[in-house]
Write a protein that holds these residues in place. Sequence first.
Motif, PDB file in Angstrom:
ATOM      1  N   ASP A  50       3.569  -0.794  26.142  1.00  0.00           N
ATOM      2  CA  ASP A  50       2.534  -1.441  26.459  1.00  0.00           C
ATOM      3  C   ASP A  50       1.279  -1.533  25.359  1.00  0.00           C
ATOM      4  OD1 ASP A  50       3.896  -2.316  28.624  1.00  0.00           O
ATOM      5  OD2 ASP A  50       3.193  -0.878  29.975  1.00  0.00           O
ATOM      6  N   ASP A  51       1.229  -0.331  24.861  1.00  0.00           N
ATOM      7  CA  ASP A  51      -0.159   0.057  24.154  1.00  0.00           C
ATOM      8  C   ASP A  51       0.168  -0.404  22.600  1.00  0.00           C
ATOM      9  OD1 ASP A  51      -2.697   1.907  24.402  1.00  0.00           O
ATOM     10  OD2 ASP A  51      -1.708   2.225  22.523  1.00  0.00           O
ATOM     11  N   ARG A  52      -0.721  -1.265  22.428  1.00  0.00           N
ATOM     12  CA  ARG A  52      -0.755  -1.851  20.917  1.00  0.00           C
ATOM     13  C   ARG A  52      -0.873  -0.804  19.922  1.00  0.00           C
ATOM     14  NH1 ARG A  52      -3.126  -8.033  21.002  1.00  0.00           N
ATOM     15  NH2 ARG A  52      -1.557  -9.007  22.231  1.00  0.00           N
ATOM     16  N   ALA A  53      -1.936  -0.009  19.983  1.00  0.00           N
ATOM     17  CA  ALA A  53      -2.250   1.042  19.091  1.00  0.00           C
ATOM     18  C   ALA A  53      -1.162   2.019  18.824  1.00  0.00           C
ATOM     19  CB  ALA A  53      -3.485   1.951  19.673  1.00  0.00           C
ATOM     20  N   THR A  54      -0.354   2.323  19.988  1.00  0.00           N
ATOM     21  CA  THR A  54       0.754   3.293  20.002  1.00  0.00           C
ATOM     22  C   THR A  54       1.753   2.382  19.409  1.00  0.00           C
ATOM     23  OG1 THR A  54       0.154   4.438  22.095  1.00  0.00           O
ATOM     24  CG2 THR A  54       2.415   4.658  21.153  1.00  0.00           C
ATOM     25  N   LEU A  55       2.227   1.279  19.313  1.00  0.00           N
ATOM     26  CA  LEU A  55       3.153   0.455  18.792  1.00  0.00           C
ATOM     27  C   LEU A  55       3.099   0.464  17.317  1.00  0.00           C
ATOM     28  CD1 LEU A  55       4.235  -2.304  21.338  1.00  0.00           C
ATOM     29  CD2 LEU A  55       5.416  -0.107  20.602  1.00  0.00           C
ATOM     30  N   SER A  56       1.680   0.436  16.976  1.00  0.00           N
ATOM     31  CA  SER A  56       1.306   0.053  15.492  1.00  0.00           C
ATOM     32  C   SER A  56       1.652   1.345  14.828  1.00  0.00           C
ATOM     33  CB  SER A  56      -0.327  -0.157  15.422  1.00  0.00           C
ATOM     34  OG  SER A  56      -0.711  -0.234  14.135  1.00  0.00           O
ATOM     35  N   VAL A  57       1.123   2.548  15.353  1.00  0.00           N
ATOM     36  CA  VAL A  57       1.569   4.018  14.845  1.00  0.00           C
ATOM     37  C   VAL A  57       3.048   4.049  14.575  1.00  0.00           C
ATOM     38  CG1 VAL A  57       1.224   6.279  15.102  1.00  0.00           C
ATOM     39  CG2 VAL A  57      -0.710   4.913  15.824  1.00  0.00           C
ATOM     40  N   ILE A  58       3.695   3.794  15.741  1.00  0.00           N
ATOM     41  CA  ILE A  58       5.185   3.976  15.496  1.00  0.00           C
ATOM     42  C   ILE A  58       5.631   3.285  14.401  1.00  0.00           C
ATOM     43  CG2 ILE A  58       7.268   3.574  16.603  1.00  0.00           C
ATOM     44  CD1 ILE A  58       5.857   4.091  19.397  1.00  0.00           C
ATOM     45  N   VAL A  59       5.124   1.933  14.231  1.00  0.00           N
ATOM     46  CA  VAL A  59       5.865   0.985  13.210  1.00  0.00           C
ATOM     47  C   VAL A  59       5.289   1.502  11.744  1.00  0.00           C
ATOM     48  CG1 VAL A  59       5.585  -1.284  12.272  1.00  0.00           C
ATOM     49  CG2 VAL A  59       6.119  -0.963  14.596  1.00  0.00           C
ATOM     50  N   ASN A  60       3.907   1.915  11.661  1.00  0.00           N
ATOM     51  CA  ASN A  60       3.459   2.171  10.438  1.00  0.00           C
ATOM     52  C   ASN A  60       3.761   3.697   9.819  1.00  0.00           C
ATOM     53  OD1 ASN A  60       2.544  -0.424  10.088  1.00  0.00           O
ATOM     54  ND2 ASN A  60       0.748  -0.023  11.401  1.00  0.00           N
ATOM     55  N   THR A  61       3.990   4.520  11.045  1.00  0.00           N
ATOM     56  CA  THR A  61       4.074   6.093  10.533  1.00  0.00           C
ATOM     57  C   THR A  61       5.378   6.430  11.062  1.00  0.00           C
ATOM     58  OG1 THR A  61       1.769   6.212  10.591  1.00  0.00           O
ATOM     59  CG2 THR A  61       3.149   8.292  10.545  1.00  0.00           C
ATOM     60  N   TYR A  62       5.839   6.339  12.132  1.00  0.00           N
ATOM     61  CA  TYR A  62       6.890   7.256  12.723  1.00  0.00           C
ATOM     62  C   TYR A  62       8.144   6.707  12.128  1.00  0.00           C
ATOM     63  CZ  TYR A  62       3.947  10.359  15.719  1.00  0.00           C
ATOM     64  OH  TYR A  62       3.335  11.208  15.963  1.00  0.00           O
ATOM     65  N   ALA A  63       8.290   5.341  12.120  1.00  0.00           N
ATOM     66  CA  ALA A  63       9.276   4.485  11.734  1.00  0.00           C
ATOM     67  C   ALA A  63       9.644   4.507  10.337  1.00  0.00           C
ATOM     68  CB  ALA A  63       9.477   3.129  12.253  1.00  0.00           C
ATOM     69  N   SER A  64       8.791   5.204   9.448  1.00  0.00           N
ATOM     70  CA  SER A  64       8.792   5.038   7.928  1.00  0.00           C
ATOM     71  C   SER A  64       9.472   6.357   7.266  1.00  0.00           C
ATOM     72  CB  SER A  64       7.411   4.512   7.358  1.00  0.00           C
ATOM     73  OG  SER A  64       6.611   5.672   7.416  1.00  0.00           O
ATOM     74  N   ILE A  65       9.938   6.164   6.096  1.00  0.00           N
ATOM     75  CA  ILE A  65      10.559   7.180   5.437  1.00  0.00           C
ATOM     76  C   ILE A  65      10.446   6.818   3.785  1.00  0.00           C
ATOM     77  CG2 ILE A  65      12.838   6.269   5.524  1.00  0.00           C
ATOM     78  CD1 ILE A  65      13.767   9.052   5.983  1.00  0.00           C
ATOM     79  N   CYS A  66      10.360   7.899   2.986  1.00  0.00           N
ATOM     80  CA  CYS A  66      10.217   7.878   1.561  1.00  0.00           C
ATOM     81  C   CYS A  66      11.570   8.019   1.136  1.00  0.00           C
ATOM     82  CB  CYS A  66       9.239   8.782   1.189  1.00  0.00           C
ATOM     83  SG  CYS A  66       9.352   8.573  -0.956  1.00  0.00           S
ATOM     84  N   ARG A  67      12.201   7.068   0.532  1.00  0.00           N
ATOM     85  CA  ARG A  67      13.727   7.313  -0.073  1.00  0.00           C
ATOM     86  C   ARG A  67      13.777   6.721  -1.483  1.00  0.00           C
ATOM     87  NH1 ARG A  67      17.759   5.421   4.152  1.00  0.00           N
ATOM     88  NH2 ARG A  67      17.435   7.589   4.776  1.00  0.00           N
ATOM     89  N   GLU A  68      14.308   7.639  -2.426  1.00  0.00           N
ATOM     90  CA  GLU A  68      14.282   7.334  -3.826  1.00  0.00           C
ATOM     91  C   GLU A  68      13.101   6.705  -4.265  1.00  0.00           C
ATOM     92  OE1 GLU A  68      17.678   4.515  -3.874  1.00  0.00           O
ATOM     93  OE2 GLU A  68      19.077   6.383  -3.793  1.00  0.00           O
ATOM     94  N   GLY A  69      11.589   7.025  -3.745  1.00  0.00           N
ATOM     95  CA  GLY A  69      10.603   6.502  -4.360  1.00  0.00           C
ATOM     96  C   GLY A  69       9.918   5.373  -3.399  1.00  0.00           C
ATOM     97  N   GLU A  70      10.740   4.930  -2.627  1.00  0.00           N
ATOM     98  CA  GLU A  70      10.225   3.781  -1.869  1.00  0.00           C
ATOM     99  C   GLU A  70       9.930   4.237  -0.549  1.00  0.00           C
ATOM    100  OE1 GLU A  70      12.810   0.396  -2.438  1.00  0.00           O
ATOM    101  OE2 GLU A  70      12.560   0.350  -4.775  1.00  0.00           O
ATOM    102  N   ILE A  71       8.698   3.617   0.267  1.00  0.00           N
ATOM    103  CA  ILE A  71       8.509   3.486   1.537  1.00  0.00           C
ATOM    104  C   ILE A  71       9.331   2.597   2.194  1.00  0.00           C
ATOM    105  CG2 ILE A  71       6.833   3.680   3.405  1.00  0.00           C
ATOM    106  CD1 ILE A  71       6.427   5.968   1.467  1.00  0.00           C
ATOM    107  N   ARG A  72      10.183   3.254   3.252  1.00  0.00           N
ATOM    108  CA  ARG A  72      11.256   2.077   3.904  1.00  0.00           C
ATOM    109  C   ARG A  72      10.935   2.259   5.386  1.00  0.00           C
ATOM    110  NH1 ARG A  72      16.831   2.676   0.677  1.00  0.00           N
ATOM    111  NH2 ARG A  72      15.760   2.723  -1.518  1.00  0.00           N
ATOM    112  N   ASN A  73      11.469   1.451   6.290  1.00  0.00           N
ATOM    113  CA  ASN A  73      11.050   1.607   7.733  1.00  0.00           C
ATOM    114  C   ASN A  73      12.647   1.575   8.341  1.00  0.00           C
ATOM    115  OD1 ASN A  73       8.234   1.211   7.513  1.00  0.00           O
ATOM    116  ND2 ASN A  73       8.302  -0.022   9.459  1.00  0.00           N
ATOM    117  N   LEU A  74      12.770   2.521   9.281  1.00  0.00           N
ATOM    118  CA  LEU A  74      14.025   2.984   9.917  1.00  0.00           C
ATOM    119  C   LEU A  74      13.879   2.205  11.397  1.00  0.00           C
ATOM    120  CD1 LEU A  74      15.315   6.316   8.084  1.00  0.00           C
ATOM    121  CD2 LEU A  74      15.957   3.506   7.511  1.00  0.00           C
TER     122      LEU A  74
END
Length: 414
Positions: A50-74
């Motif tokens: 329900d919390d927009r701030a939490t969802l935003s953090v998940i999408v922008n930080t927790y779901a992201s990864i650097c692979r072969e020099g590029e930031i991607r979302n998983l």
Amino acid sequence: MSAALKSLKESEQLQVLLARQPIFTKNQDVVAFELLFRTQTGGFDATITDDRATLSVIVNTYASICREGEIRNLPCYLKLTDKVLLDSTLPELPKDTFALELLGHTEVTPALIAKLQELAKRGYRLVLADYDPRDTKFEPLLNIVHVLKLDILKLGLQALPAIIARLKPYNLELLADKVENQDQFRQCLEMGFSLYQGYFLSKPVPVRGRKIGGNKVVLLQLLAELQNPETTAAALEQIAVNDAALTYKILRVVNSAAFSLRREIESLSHAITLLGLDQIRRWVTLFLASGEEGKPDELTRNMLVRGRMCELLAELMGREQPINYFIVGLLSQLDVLLDIEMAELMEQVPLRQDIKDALLSRAGELGQVLSDVEVYERGEFDRLQRFVDPAYYEVAYRHSIAWGQQVMQAMSEG
């Protein structure tokens, strides 16, 4: 107050503690993350959705990864109870970001089955955890879910082939859960699992008598010189010239976004003058802990996050020489990276005794912080020693993930 500490204190604090655990393919590439979360008081919290701030953090930080020099979302596996799934107020979660994970103690009702069918039709990826082949309540779900988790410790490795054979008609993606070592990983690989979760990457496979490779010799010489309080920029540069590629890589990293410098650094002595010995010590340690053939990127990524989080907690606690906490966190999995027992490794690596004690037995102030970071990584939030306000653990972890990505990006460019 350092810029990092200022940024931490100004960051938005969430109402939940969050950590992530990677989910691997058979090639040990990360394809998703399991989200681990609890409220700061210790309970599980369904309001994360329900919390927009939490969802935003998940999408922008927790779901992201650097692979072969590029930031991607998983995608992130989000554990939800049947009560939350059936709640009419459940918000529209981004389908690309979240796979919905059903817990084993779920009450399977016609209403739940209808809801899951609707979610699958809308494009959500559904995961079923805690599967028990003896419990018939799971049968209707096998035709709906996409991923089935099998707890290999609970079910037993010997029982798995028969269970897998029974599941074959459902065409499910099977995930081996609680894979604790490389031997278990290999056995599950032979059984045909497509996904893997557990701490098997955190355990070394020691090779007796193995020495640190020749490509690390210059780094060890630099590390030894950096332990000398009388060292100079000229002395360090004299060692570094023996490995031009290494010097180039260090300069690439210190010129990266991880530092946000206003002018480009052109030599190691220039870097030392501008950044100081602590920062050079950081990157020499970093390169000692990276670049081993046959080891997955996730190991280096986790070492970076752990080192940075140890350092940030030390800063928040007002500890002296936070750089030593970084070194301890980063090198705490050097035994796994090099497949050398930690005790044997400490005989080869020139480090201060308090750093060695922390790495060998989690002793002293350095070891206590390292232990707390390891507890946080596993999502065992009720075991935290709470050296700082619990909310700062999540902020430090979040910043460490972002910082680690910047460094991985800079390293890949070099």
